[in-house]
Write a protein that holds these residues in place. Sequence first.
Motif, PDB file in Angstrom:
ATOM      1  N   VAL A   1       9.693   0.900   8.646  1.00  0.00           N
ATOM      2  CA  VAL A   1       8.644   1.134   7.645  1.00  0.00           C
ATOM      3  C   VAL A   1       7.292   0.665   8.174  1.00  0.00           C
ATOM      4  CG1 VAL A   1       7.800   0.466   5.363  1.00  0.00           C
ATOM      5  CG2 VAL A   1      10.217   1.033   5.684  1.00  0.00           C
ATOM      6  N   THR A   2       7.275  -0.493   8.796  1.00  0.00           N
ATOM      7  CA  THR A   2       6.027  -1.032   9.348  1.00  0.00           C
ATOM      8  C   THR A   2       5.459  -0.107  10.419  1.00  0.00           C
ATOM      9  OG1 THR A   2       6.757  -3.291   8.907  1.00  0.00           O
ATOM     10  CG2 THR A   2       4.987  -3.016  10.514  1.00  0.00           C
ATOM     11  N   ARG A   3       6.336   0.461  11.260  1.00  0.00           N
ATOM     12  CA  ARG A   3       5.866   1.364  12.314  1.00  0.00           C
ATOM     13  C   ARG A   3       5.318   2.660  11.726  1.00  0.00           C
ATOM     14  NH1 ARG A   3       8.028   5.375  14.670  1.00  0.00           N
ATOM     15  NH2 ARG A   3      10.158   4.953  13.998  1.00  0.00           N
ATOM     16  N   ILE A   4       5.994   3.202  10.701  1.00  0.00           N
ATOM     17  CA  ILE A   4       5.508   4.420  10.052  1.00  0.00           C
ATOM     18  C   ILE A   4       4.130   4.168   9.432  1.00  0.00           C
ATOM     19  CG2 ILE A   4       5.885   5.984   8.102  1.00  0.00           C
ATOM     20  CD1 ILE A   4       8.931   5.658   8.627  1.00  0.00           C
ATOM     21  N   VAL A   5       4.006   3.052   8.748  1.00  0.00           N
ATOM     22  CA  VAL A   5       2.728   2.703   8.120  1.00  0.00           C
ATOM     23  C   VAL A   5       1.635   2.578   9.176  1.00  0.00           C
ATOM     24  CG1 VAL A   5       1.510   0.818   6.953  1.00  0.00           C
ATOM     25  CG2 VAL A   5       3.683   1.657   6.043  1.00  0.00           C
ATOM     26  N   SER A   6       1.967   1.961  10.302  1.00  0.00           N
ATOM     27  CA  SER A   6       0.991   1.808  11.387  1.00  0.00           C
ATOM     28  C   SER A   6       0.506   3.165  11.890  1.00  0.00           C
ATOM     29  CB  SER A   6       1.631   1.014  12.535  1.00  0.00           C
ATOM     30  OG  SER A   6       0.774   0.949  13.635  1.00  0.00           O
TER      31      SER A   6
ATOM     32  N   ALA B   1       9.237   4.851  -2.198  1.00  0.00           N
ATOM     33  CA  ALA B   1       7.778   4.949  -2.335  1.00  0.00           C
ATOM     34  C   ALA B   1       7.170   3.570  -2.581  1.00  0.00           C
ATOM     35  CB  ALA B   1       7.423   5.913  -3.476  1.00  0.00           C
ATOM     36  N   MET B   2       7.837   2.764  -3.398  1.00  0.00           N
ATOM     37  CA  MET B   2       7.353   1.410  -3.669  1.00  0.00           C
ATOM     38  C   MET B   2       7.386   0.556  -2.398  1.00  0.00           C
ATOM     39  SD  MET B   2       9.169   0.723  -7.362  1.00  0.00           S
ATOM     40  CE  MET B   2       8.639  -0.992  -7.438  1.00  0.00           C
ATOM     41  N   ALA B   3       8.451   0.704  -1.607  1.00  0.00           N
ATOM     42  CA  ALA B   3       8.555  -0.045  -0.346  1.00  0.00           C
ATOM     43  C   ALA B   3       7.424   0.348   0.603  1.00  0.00           C
ATOM     44  CB  ALA B   3       9.914   0.204   0.307  1.00  0.00           C
ATOM     45  N   LEU B   4       7.145   1.653   0.680  1.00  0.00           N
ATOM     46  CA  LEU B   4       6.044   2.119   1.526  1.00  0.00           C
ATOM     47  C   LEU B   4       4.706   1.581   1.012  1.00  0.00           C
ATOM     48  CD1 LEU B   4       6.570   5.899   2.441  1.00  0.00           C
ATOM     49  CD2 LEU B   4       6.391   3.966   4.004  1.00  0.00           C
ATOM     50  N   GLY B   5       4.507   1.669  -0.314  1.00  0.00           N
ATOM     51  CA  GLY B   5       3.264   1.180  -0.901  1.00  0.00           C
ATOM     52  C   GLY B   5       3.040  -0.289  -0.595  1.00  0.00           C
ATOM     53  N   ASP B   6       4.107  -1.085  -0.669  1.00  0.00           N
ATOM     54  CA  ASP B   6       3.997  -2.503  -0.375  1.00  0.00           C
ATOM     55  C   ASP B   6       3.671  -2.739   1.097  1.00  0.00           C
ATOM     56  OD1 ASP B   6       4.526  -5.370  -1.340  1.00  0.00           O
ATOM     57  OD2 ASP B   6       5.842  -5.225   0.406  1.00  0.00           O
ATOM     58  N   ALA B   7       4.248  -1.918   1.977  1.00  0.00           N
ATOM     59  CA  ALA B   7       3.970  -2.057   3.411  1.00  0.00           C
ATOM     60  C   ALA B   7       2.509  -1.716   3.723  1.00  0.00           C
ATOM     61  CB  ALA B   7       4.913  -1.163   4.216  1.00  0.00           C
ATOM     62  N   PHE B   8       1.965  -0.715   3.033  1.00  0.00           N
ATOM     63  CA  PHE B   8       0.536  -0.402   3.212  1.00  0.00           C
ATOM     64  C   PHE B   8      -0.324  -1.570   2.735  1.00  0.00           C
ATOM     65  CE2 PHE B   8       1.799   4.154   3.440  1.00  0.00           C
ATOM     66  CZ  PHE B   8       1.091   4.494   4.581  1.00  0.00           C
ATOM     67  N   ARG B   9       0.067  -2.163   1.603  1.00  0.00           N
ATOM     68  CA  ARG B   9      -0.675  -3.315   1.090  1.00  0.00           C
ATOM     69  C   ARG B   9      -0.683  -4.440   2.116  1.00  0.00           C
ATOM     70  NH1 ARG B   9       0.685  -7.911  -0.109  1.00  0.00           N
ATOM     71  NH2 ARG B   9       2.904  -7.402  -0.023  1.00  0.00           N
TER      72      ARG B   9
END
Length: 238
Positions: free
Chosen positions: A31-36, A85-93
């Motif tokens: 998830v962190t890599r996708i967000v990056s 979606a919530m997990a992704l949103g938190d990772a963006f935060r």
Amino acid sequence: MSQPAYKRILLKLSGEALMGDDAYGINQEVVTRIVSDVVEVTRIGVEVGIVIGGGNIFRGMAGAATGMDRATADYMGMLATVMNAMALGDAFRAAGVNARVQSALRIDQVVEPYIRGKAIRYLEEGRVVIFGAGTGNPFFTTDTAAALRGSEIGADIVLKATKVDGIYTADPKKDPSATRFHKISFDEAIARNLAVMDATAFALCRDQRLPINVFSLFKSGALKRVVLGEDEGTLVYC
């Protein structure tokens, strides 16, 4: 710096992509890599909407195959996408990026409902918008949700992130001689019966003249190269 080829994109992520090498659930490293990767393209001025699947938690089709009512199974799958979606949103935060999660099912205590005008305003403000709960209707896949949301928000292209780096003449795992299409028209993809997206999603993109690029989520820098218009993945055009 090169100018992006697309101003606004709709990125379609499968739920399975969030598992990484795990058998189930959400791999935080992935998830962190996708967000990056997404943050990298927002920094060059690209507006990003994301539709996420739920197969890492629950697949509606799998539930229906075991005898569960199909509509019930699909609603359960939609709830799984909201969790992702919530997990992704938190990772963006955590990455310092302003992201909003919108759900096609109303869960007001958790996420805000999908409202088209709000979503477009968020994108114009530079926020990443993550769309959960698919279309909000059973019997439709998250591929169809990606085509629908992409059309609604006026995206320039739908980017489908997969495990393969494009569309091939045959399954590259089974046929070593299979070659990747650099680009292919909707009509040719249909004639060749290539499984790009499910039929409903594919037809919607074709009718709305919304191109699709299928690329590998696991190739470093692939998302940015697609956005810059480089030869990455396979472009399906009208």
